[in-house]
Scaffold this motif. Structure first.
Motif, PDB file in Angstrom:
ATOM      1  N   HIS A 127      45.430  35.171  39.710  1.00 18.58           N
ATOM      2  CA  HIS A 127      45.056  35.373  38.311  1.00 18.58           C
ATOM      3  C   HIS A 127      43.936  36.418  38.233  1.00 18.58           C
ATOM      4  N   GLU A 128      43.957  37.199  37.148  1.00 13.92           N
ATOM      5  CA  GLU A 128      42.818  38.102  36.934  1.00 13.92           C
ATOM      6  C   GLU A 128      41.749  37.340  36.155  1.00 13.92           C
ATOM      7  N   VAL A 129      40.547  37.307  36.716  1.00 15.99           N
ATOM      8  CA  VAL A 129      39.469  36.498  36.128  1.00 15.99           C
ATOM      9  C   VAL A 129      38.276  37.397  35.816  1.00 15.99           C
ATOM     10  N   THR A 130      37.652  37.159  34.652  1.00 16.75           N
ATOM     11  CA  THR A 130      36.446  37.916  34.281  1.00 16.75           C
ATOM     12  C   THR A 130      35.417  36.956  33.693  1.00 16.75           C
ATOM     13  N   PHE A 131      34.160  37.126  34.109  1.00 14.83           N
ATOM     14  CA  PHE A 131      33.054  36.318  33.569  1.00 14.83           C
ATOM     15  C   PHE A 131      32.377  37.059  32.424  1.00 14.83           C
ATOM     16  N   TYR A 132      32.015  36.319  31.362  1.00 24.29           N
ATOM     17  CA  TYR A 132      31.189  36.860  30.279  1.00 24.29           C
ATOM     18  C   TYR A 132      30.002  35.919  30.072  1.00 24.29           C
ATOM     19  N   ASP A 133      28.861  36.485  29.754  1.00 26.94           N
ATOM     20  CA  ASP A 133      27.633  35.703  29.571  1.00 26.94           C
ATOM     21  C   ASP A 133      27.800  34.700  28.416  1.00 26.94           C
TER      22      ASP A 133
END
Ligand SMILES: [Zn+2]
Length: 410
Positions: A127-133
């Motif tokens: 899976h493509e995963v991205t963190f956001y604050d």
């Protein structure tokens, strides 16, 4: 996309969400007596952790107890906090059924840990995963997961107002499905500045009258927030408990706090308690605030301070977070007495409660969800998830509150 709720459904604690049977988001612990864990321990191909609170990260080492060694993706503060919390759990419950992992499992975290900053995409279990604050505590994230067909936003815990320690969430990445926390969905927070002003006025009054103020505070986030408040208003303060270690860790990760200079100044302003040579007894007659764990008076150095200051009505105890039913902190607020370290004692000192929340309230959550018109919303992490999902549906949002153990296809 298939989602399985292994914990944190219609409850706060033991958050765990399995995506497509391969990617695990959070694996927390519900602090109760005895503690509770997710309903199942899966064998995921990868793990992603939203933030370093016990109810999201507390059971992570148990995933490493067998042959399986899934990579664990998190921000640097979350990685550090996971270890701190795991060691604390070992200290409290190690070697009993109340602790589902061993010291060796905790050591293995180092072999599988992969840290990421905000807005840097990575691949986890395909899976493509991205963190956001997420604006909740340092290192806290909204987790965006894309499996090629569906984009899932797992909000984690978040705050839509600024705190001194971390700024509010601002990212609203596109998503088809939102799994949304609802801790304070049925609450309206007082304006944060008013809360701080009332707290400062009250503490200053007590110090002026010659009293001592004990400020029970969670180690992660709240302790540092109150250190910043004390420094900003020049209130003399001591800091005791696990919050000291957490503060030092945050100073090593300055990019994850709102104002690193302010945190440095607050650390110089505060005095850290070592507990040596009867220091705790000595400082209880000083005109100062003592910021100490535990936040609900269920352990920690607060157990030493409360008995010492309780008999003098000039002294004060200011609770600074939500008090779970059945905890000594809640009992103290409601009845003026509490079980402190195994002994029920009346408290003549003044007891007050301040709402320094790190979660969005009902209108904050609604503002957040305004960016997701047309998305499917699954409500979790709250005591009234079903109720909140009904409120959202009444406003035309496709929302539901899946039960624990449920599998949902989205
Ligand atoms: Zn949290």
């Amino acid at each position: 996309m298939e989602l399985r709720l292994l914990g944190g459904a219609e409850e706060v604690g033991r958050s765990a969400l399995l995506v497509n049977d391969s990617l695990l988001l959070d694996f927390g612990m519900l602090t109760d007596n005895p503690p509770q864990f997710p309903v199942e321990t899966p064998s995921p191909d990868a793990v992603v952790v939203s933030h370093g609170h016990l109810d999201h990260v507390g059971t992570i080492p148990a995933l490493l107890s067998g042959r399986n060694r899934p990579p664990i993706h998190w921000t640097p503060p979350t990685a550090a906090l996971a270890r701190t919390l795991a060691r604390d759990t070992l200290k409290l419950h190690g070697g009993t059924l109340q602790c589902p992992f061993t010291e060796n499992d905790v050591k293995r975290i180092g072999e599988v840990s992969e840290t990421h900053g905000y807005r840097e995409s990575f691949t986890a279990a395909g899976h493509e995963v991205t963190f956001y604050d997420a604006g909740h505590i340092p290192g806290s994230t909204h987790v965006l997961v894309d499996d090629g067909d569906t984009r899932l936003l797992y909000t984690g815990d978040f705050h839509t107002d600024d705190q001194r320690l971390v700024g509010r969430t601002t990212a609203r990445p596109d998503a088809d499905v939102v799994v949304c926390e609802s801790t304070y969905a049925d609450v309206s927070h007082d304006d944060r500045q008013d809360v701080e002003e009332r707290f400062v006025e009250s503490v200053e009054r007590t110090l002026w009258e010659g009293g001592t103020v004990v400020v029970p505070a969670f180690a992660i986030g709240r302790t540092q927030e109150l250190m910043l408040v004390c420094a900003a208003h020049d209130i003399p303060c001591y800091v005791d408990g696990m919050g000291i270690e957490v503060t030092k860790m945050l100073k090593r990760n300055p990019e994850f706090v709102r104002d690193a200079d302010a945190l440095r100044a607050a650390t110089s302003h505060a005095r850290f308690v070592t507990g040596r040579d009867g220091q705790r007894s000595r400082i209880t007659d000083q005109r100062a605030a003592i910021i100490t764990t535990s936040g609900m008076l269920s352990g920690g150095p607060a157990m030493t301070y409360i008995p010492q200051i309780r008999a003098n009505p000039t002294n004060k105890i200011t609770m600074t977070g939500y008090q779970v039913e059945g905890t000594p902190g809640r009992d103290l607020l409601e009845t003026g007495r509490a079980d402190i370290g195994g002994r029920v004692m009346p408290v003549s000192a003044q007891v007050e409660q301040y709402d320094f929340s790190a979660h969005a309230d009902g209108s904050g959550i609604r503002d957040f969800l305004d960016a997701y018109a047309g998305a499917t919303v699954l409500v979790n992490h709250g005591d009234r998830c079903t109720w909140f999902a009904e409120q959202l549906r009444a406003d035309g949002i496709e929302a539901s509150a899946p039960a624990i153990g449920a599998t949902v296809t989205v």
